[in-house]
Write an enzyme that holds these catalytic residues in place. Structure first.
Site, PDB file in Angstrom:
ATOM      1  N   GLU A  18       0.863  -1.189   0.000  1.00 31.15           N
ATOM      2  CA  GLU A  18       0.000   0.000   0.000  1.00 31.15           C
ATOM      3  C   GLU A  18       0.894   1.232   0.000  1.00 31.15           C
ATOM      4  OE1 GLU A  18      -2.508   0.531   3.439  1.00 31.15           O
ATOM      5  OE2 GLU A  18      -4.021   1.602   2.286  1.00 31.15           O
ATOM      6  N   ALA A  44      -3.797   8.164   6.407  1.00 31.70           N
ATOM      7  CA  ALA A  44      -2.857   7.935   7.509  1.00 31.70           C
ATOM      8  C   ALA A  44      -1.481   7.499   7.023  1.00 31.70           C
ATOM      9  CB  ALA A  44      -3.427   6.893   8.463  1.00 31.70           C
ATOM     10  N   ARG A  59     -21.496  15.843 -10.820  1.00 29.49           N
ATOM     11  CA  ARG A  59     -20.822  16.387 -12.013  1.00 29.49           C
ATOM     12  C   ARG A  59     -19.377  15.924 -12.093  1.00 29.49           C
ATOM     13  NH1 ARG A  59     -23.232  20.932 -10.099  1.00 29.49           N
ATOM     14  NH2 ARG A  59     -25.231  21.374 -11.102  1.00 29.49           N
ATOM     15  N   ASP A 114     -16.778  -1.365   9.081  1.00 26.96           N
ATOM     16  CA  ASP A 114     -16.767  -1.243  10.540  1.00 26.96           C
ATOM     17  C   ASP A 114     -17.812  -0.230  11.016  1.00 26.96           C
ATOM     18  OD1 ASP A 114     -15.602   1.069   9.605  1.00 26.96           O
ATOM     19  OD2 ASP A 114     -13.826   0.958  10.884  1.00 26.96           O
ATOM     20  N   ASP A 137      -8.175  -3.582   7.220  1.00 25.59           N
ATOM     21  CA  ASP A 137      -7.189  -2.497   7.315  1.00 25.59           C
ATOM     22  C   ASP A 137      -6.667  -2.394   8.751  1.00 25.59           C
ATOM     23  OD1 ASP A 137      -5.520  -0.477   6.440  1.00 25.59           O
ATOM     24  OD2 ASP A 137      -7.085   1.043   6.262  1.00 25.59           O
TER      25      ASP A 137
HETATM   26 ZN    ZN Z   1      -4.162   0.249   4.878  1.00 28.85          ZN
END
Ligand code: ZN
Length: 400
Positions: free
Chosen positions: A133, A144, A231, A252, A278
């Site tokens: 990621e 984060a 739009r 969650d 996650d």
């Molecule tokens: Zn993540």
């Protein structure tokens, strides 16, 4: 030795079947046998009495950074093993180690540790590889992810920095709208690595170009992505509309309102939505527990992981059983299990092997207690990993 798990019901591939015995042999499910509950009296070991429970395929978490006080970014296979051994308690039988945006040497150490944990035959949930990621994400949608380590997309940089570790990657989250993003998308897709659009500010049109280049997945839909507007339908609109993309969702009820998650399922169909946790180091830890996301302080607060500096969500502190419970509330258990098991398995190409209870599949499964709404037992390869029932004296550890 073959044994039978007498299930009150089993749910797989979106359907429910009452009164079935799963026949397990050499780590695989080899058959289902219907039984008559009125005639079945004693169940002797090694067979398992699960008549009060629903058998479901074990869950597969495609997006997990850590848990139980351990961080995958420690770069230590022991941290990954420790997480893998705890995950079974929450019904997870396989997962992707998910390194985040960080200095390259830290990413390398994390992937190396994942390779070791994947191949050393250790116990607990299966390591299926890595979901990288970042660091090729859009600083505007960093969420984060530590912004100081974000890099512009580059095939050459990826090859130079990771070398043969690229073969451990199953998913890469990137922002295709950045310069070099489409080239990287094409390169990864050609290697059979799933390109997931995420931490991205892509417009609708830019997303279509990424799909043309091979992007097939979207990272935690709605979070850290350019939002839908009528739009400017943008990335979120393309995720809702385009069948090519599987959509992760953090169900969650905090990262995503349950109505937004339901809208996603309604738009895409239940076959293309994938629950992910996650989860971070804060998973399974009490309120007030403090940890770091690569140098940025975070804390567990009311069951959520939050950045200390900004108060923003810092990944999550939830487990997949909560995703199953939350999504089942809206969709029913059979469909919720698709999102948590079958769909992630199919996304990785394991549709016949994992995420299903069809004969021939690995005997990776969970026993769900419909009254208590919790997981009572988890099996991997037909071997009992975790049981809440031992104190009740009902259970026999199964071996193969
Ligand atoms: Zn993540």
């Amino acid at each position: 030795m073959a044994f039978r798990i007498y299930c009150g019901a089993l749910a797989t591939d979106g359907r429910r079947y009452n009164h079935r015995a799963l026949v397990v042999d050499k780590g695989r499910i080899i058959a289902w046998e219907p039984y008559d509950p009125a005639r079945l009296t004693a169940i002797e070991p090694p067979d398992v009495d699960a008549r009060a429970y629903v058998a479901l395929p074990g869950m597969i978490d495609l997006h997990l950074h850590g848990g139980f006080g351990r961080d995958m970014m420690e770069g230590d296979p022991e941290a990954i093993r420790a997480v893998a051994q705890r995950l079974v308690q929450y019904g997870v039988t396989a997962f992707l180690v998910t390194p985040l945006t960080a200095p390259w040497d830290a990413i390398r150490n994390c992937i190396r540790a994942a390779r070791e944990a994947r191949t050393d035959g250790s116990t607990g949930a299966r390591v299926l590889g890595c979901h990288l990621e970042g660091p090729f994400i859009n600083p505007k949608r960093a969420g984060a992810q530590p912004p100081e380590y974000i890099r512009p997309p580059s095939v050459q940089e990826l090859e130079t920095e990771l070398g043969d570790l690229i073969s451990e990657l199953r998913i890469v989250t990137l922002a295709p709208e950045l310069e070099g993003g489409l080239e990287l998308t094409q390169y990864l897709a050609q290697q059979g690595i799933i390109v997931s659009i995420g931490h991205s500010d892509a417009t609708y049109e830019q997303t279509l170009r990424a799909i043309d280049c091979g992007a097939r997945h979207a990272t935690h839909t709605f979070n850290a992505m350019r939002p839908f507007q009528h739009r400017d339908p943008s990335l979120a609109g393309a995720v809702l509309l385009r069948d090519e993309l599987n959509a992760e969702v953090i169900w969650d009820n905090l990262h995503t309102h349950p109505a937004a998650a339901q809208l996603l399922v309604k738009a895409k169909g239940a076959e293309r939505v994938i629950c992910v946790s996650d989860g971070t180091t804060g998973v399974g830890m009490p309120d007030g527990y403090a940890f770091e996301l690569w140098g940025h302080r975070a804390v567990v607060q009311n069951g959520a992981a939050r950045m200390v500096e900004t108060g923003g969500l810092a990944g999550s502190a939830i487990t997949m059983d909560a995703c199953l419970r939350n999504s089942a509330e809206t969709l029913g258990l059979e469909i919720a299990s698709l999102l948590c098991a079958a769909n992630p398995a199919r996304a990785l190409g394991y549709g016949d092997e994992l995420g299903t209870l069809r004969p021939g599949a690995h005997a990776d499964l969970i026993l769900w207690n419909p009254d208590a709404q919790r997981i009572e037992q988890t099996y991997i390869e037909g071997v009992l990993q975790n049981s809440n029932l031992e104190t009740a004296g009902i259970i026999t550890p199964a071996t193969n």
